[in-house]
Write an enzyme that holds these catalytic residues in place. Structure first.
Site, PDB file in Angstrom:
ATOM      1  N   ASP A   1      36.524   8.923 -19.393  1.00  0.00           N
ATOM      2  CA  ASP A   1      35.393   9.834 -19.517  1.00  0.00           C
ATOM      3  C   ASP A   1      35.929  11.235 -19.744  1.00  0.00           C
ATOM      4  OD1 ASP A   1      33.750   7.655 -18.887  1.00  0.00           O
ATOM      5  OD2 ASP A   1      33.964   8.034 -16.747  1.00  0.00           O
TER       6      ASP A   1
ATOM      7  N   ASP B   1      23.624  -0.672 -16.136  1.00  0.00           N
ATOM      8  CA  ASP B   1      24.182   0.146 -15.060  1.00  0.00           C
ATOM      9  C   ASP B   1      23.450  -0.217 -13.776  1.00  0.00           C
ATOM     10  OD1 ASP B   1      25.685   1.308 -17.007  1.00  0.00           O
ATOM     11  OD2 ASP B   1      24.800   3.307 -16.858  1.00  0.00           O
TER      12      ASP B   1
END
Length: 241
Positions: free
Chosen positions: A130, A8
């Site tokens: 998500d 990330d």
């Protein structure tokens, strides 16, 4: 089961968020390209990269860092974070990205997302869905988890099945970065309802036991981030599961 070590990125650095919260960020003093190379040397065949700056701004921006990662490894590379238009996808594919991850756009602009499937093929597109669980139902969270919607996971999956939907990266955001175990039930149920969709589990993996359970459930893949940075287990151990 395929193991996807995750990188990330915020401002060119490797980071991890807790529950998708940009105010709860851990930054690791590691060069992303070196992390990618180490993952490959450990035996990984896949890598998952997220441009968190891009996710927050709504526009992929860390092309240079992503390109350096590509130049340092030959793993299957999937990249997401702020992918919103043809130009961005073209640029990512141009620098050698294998699969492009589409996030909140898949909910906000269905017509455009369907055009991506049509132009690039389902094998190049990963939908990152998500979710947050409310009364047992998974609902979609969008825009780097900063907004929640009234759209359910089922509604989105049904929307894209006709486009050849192949890859879905599903994250229960209540589990992400917590190392307390993924939402096994979520992946078990949806893998059985949608057998033609390859689900990647994401969020909460904190032990080798977690990986073993996901493997027993025939989960296609799993994204592992914080557990590796925090040395809960090694990538080699994960790959041997």
């Amino acid at each position: 089961m395929n193991i996807f070590p995750a990188i990330d990125l915020i401002n060119g650095k490797c980071v991890r968020l807790e529950k998708g919260d940009f105010n709860k960020t851990t930054t690791y003093e590691l060069e992303p390209k070196d992390v990618a190379k180490a993952y490959q040397q450990a035996g990984a065949e896949f890598i998952h990269v997220v441009d968190l700056d891009g996710a927050k701004k709504g526009q992929t921006c860390q092309f240079e860092t992503i390109q350096k990662i590509r130049e340092n490894c030959n793993m299957t590379l999937q990249v997401g974070g702020g992918v919103k238009d043809f130009e961005t996808i073209e640029k990512l594919l141009e620098i050698g990205v294998d699969r492009v991850v589409i996030g909140s756009l898949a909910v906000k602009d269905i017509a455009l997302t369907k055009k991506f499937f049509e132009k690039y093929g389902a094998e190049k597109i990963v939908l990152a869905l998500d979710v947050f669980i409310k009364n047992g139902v998974p609902y979609i969270a969008t825009h780097g988890w900063q907004e929640s919607s009234t759209t359910t996971l089922d509604e989105i999956l049904q929307t894209y099945l006709g486009d050849g939907l192949e890859y879905v990266l599903c994250t229960d955001i209540s589990r992400d970065g917590m190392l307390q175990g993924p939402n096994f039930e979520l992946y078990r149920i949806y893998s059985s309802i949608y057998p033609d969709v390859q689900f990647m589990a994401s969020g909460g993996v904190g032990s080798l036991e977690d990986l073993e359970i996901l493997k027993e459930q025939n989960t296609y893949g799993v994204i592992i981030g914080k557990a590796l940075y925090e040395n809960k287990f090694t990538l080699q151990e994960a790959l041997e599961c």
